[in-house]
Enzyme design. Structure first.
Site, PDB file in Angstrom:
ATOM      1  N   GLU A   1      -5.803   3.547   3.760  1.00 18.94           N
ATOM      2  CA  GLU A   1      -6.301   3.974   4.736  1.00 18.94           C
ATOM      3  C   GLU A   1      -7.712   4.818   5.312  1.00 18.94           C
ATOM      4  O   GLU A   1      -7.959   4.324   5.994  1.00 18.94           O
ATOM      5  CB  GLU A   1      -5.225   5.736   5.283  1.00 18.94           C
ATOM      6  CG  GLU A   1      -3.091   4.893   5.866  1.00 18.94           C
ATOM      7  CD  GLU A   1      -3.994   3.894   6.611  1.00 18.94           C
ATOM      8  OE1 GLU A   1      -4.298   4.029   8.026  1.00 18.94           O
ATOM      9  OE2 GLU A   1      -2.547   3.395   6.827  1.00 18.94           O
TER      10      GLU A   1
ATOM     11  N   ASP B   1       0.826  -1.269  -0.228  1.00 15.92           N
ATOM     12  CA  ASP B   1       0.229   0.026  -0.429  1.00 15.92           C
ATOM     13  C   ASP B   1       1.093   1.292  -0.031  1.00 15.92           C
ATOM     14  O   ASP B   1       2.267   0.988   0.455  1.00 15.92           O
ATOM     15  CB  ASP B   1      -1.013  -0.072   1.100  1.00 15.92           C
ATOM     16  CG  ASP B   1      -0.812  -0.476   2.513  1.00 15.92           C
ATOM     17  OD1 ASP B   1       1.102  -0.662   2.217  1.00 15.92           O
ATOM     18  OD2 ASP B   1      -0.959  -0.699   3.276  1.00 15.92           O
TER      19      ASP B   1
END
Length: 385
Positions: free
Chosen positions: A132, A73
């Protein structure tokens, strides 16, 4: 191949340019340029028009039996860094406080190695935006990113943790991370003068009663072995001290180690909302948003294989870990594609998401070498093993 100093420099470069979900343009450009600097003989780089900050890198295998996926990520958090590091964030109010700069660096180290040492199986690296928030894994899957030769047969990913020594790998069978969902509850009654409560319907009172009853769900209505969390962190009501609030809003989060637990919690909240609405003669409207944040439930066969490898080949660098109540959107991808997520220890006294979080860079080189060893081992196994 990248040296330890190369890895550290890459991590520091990325640490200085943190960007929020779906706005990781500078990060994307850095990753693209870095991958382009590797041996291109067996590499294919793919950009995605529908998800422009994402990046995929495919390494063609010499005798492919499967395609092994690896996800890193790339987004950061809206946190103002407070580390005093010479390579601190140059983007005000943004920071890699969750360690995604470490995640990306490890992935680049793996790509650099296998670009020079052609793997037997196909490898697919997914640099994912919006972990997130904004559900980047779900967005990628729903937009058809993993189709045809770009669909992995199995997926792996890591998340760093300050609670393990630098370079140590942690994993477990079953759930690694909890699933999470947002919950908003709107209360609609009738406002009025504070001196005449009989002419109003006070939603502060109704919401307070709701909060009181919610506490009984985890304490008395679910099996204590099946962990769950309900937290309301925000309560908005009223505008002035001498006016009864005719409306109120609660905002919170729920967590569970199984998707069935999350569904149970949602149903219990709905039931209490109905009861409060009837008791207080008002409207109580709960709204749930889960997006892609399902529990990270590791696939049994692949995870046992990973753990067996680590315990046999790197026992001093491996630890069986307990599940955590933190959320991670890799859970959505694991609900669609078999795979395993594991921890990478980065040994820090400060927690994830803290403005002072500073992972130890000594974790980078061991992470690359250990995951490289596992992927090489996996490629030697026959299909179906």
């Amino acid at each position: 191949m990248l040296t330890e100093n190369d890895l550290i420099q890459i991590r520091r470069d990325l640490h200085q340019i943190p960007e929020l979900a779906l706005a990781e343009h500078e990060t994307h450009a850095y990753l693209f340029d870095k991958v382009r600097s590797f041996n291109q003989e067996h590499l294919t780089i793919r950009e995605i028009e529908e998800l422009p900050t994402a990046l995929l890198v495919r390494i063609a295998g010499s005798k492919p039996k499967r395609t092994i996926g690896y996800r890193a990520d790339i987004d950061a958090l809206p946190v103002t860094e407070d580390t005093d590091l010479p390579f601190a964030s140059t983007h005000e109010g943004r920071m890699h406080a969750c360690g995604h700069d470490m995640h990306m660096t490890v992935a680049l180290g793996l790509i650099a190695y296998f670009a020079e040492n052609q793997p037997e199986d196909n490898l697919l690296f997914f640099f994912q935006p919006a972990e997130e928030e904004e559900n980047g894994g779900l967005l990628a899957y729903e937009r058809g990113v993993f189709e045809g030769e770009w669909r992995p047969d199995e997926f792996y990913a890591l998340h760093d943790t300050p609670n393990l020594p630098a370079g140590m790998i942690g994993c477990r069978m079953g759930t690694l991370f909890a699933g999470s969902a947002e919950v908003d509850v709107d209360f609609i009654g009738k406002s009025g003068h504070a001196a005449f409560p009989q002419d109003a319907n006070d939603m502060v009172v109704a919401a307070a009663a709701f909060i009181g009853q919610i506490q009984s769900i985890v304490a008395r209505r679910i099996d204590p072995i099946r962990s769950g969390v309900i937290t309301f962190g925000r309560f908005n009501a009223g505008s002035i001290r001498n006016v009864i609030a005719g409306s109120a809003r609660l905002e919170g989060t729920i967590r569970g180690l199984e998707q069935t637990m999350l569904v149970d919690l949602m149903e219990q909240i709905k039931a209490i909302a109905q009861g409060i609405a009837k008791s207080y003669g008002c409207q109580v409207v709960p709204t749930f948003t889960q997006g892609g944040y399902l529990p990270v439930e590791n696939t049994p066969e692949l995870t046992k294989n990973f753990i067996d490898f680590m315990q046999a080949k790197h026992p001093e660098q491996f630890k069986l870990t307990e599940p955590a109540m933190t959320g991670e959107d890799f859970g959505y991808l694991l609900s669609k594609i078999p795979g395993t997520m594991f921890w990478l220890g980065v040994e820090d006294e400060h927690p994830l998401h803290a403005a002072t979080f500073s992972p130890k860079e000594e974790a980078l080189a061991p992470a690359v070498s250990t995951i490289r060893d596992f992927l090489t081992f996996r490629m030697l196994q026959e299909e179906g093993e």
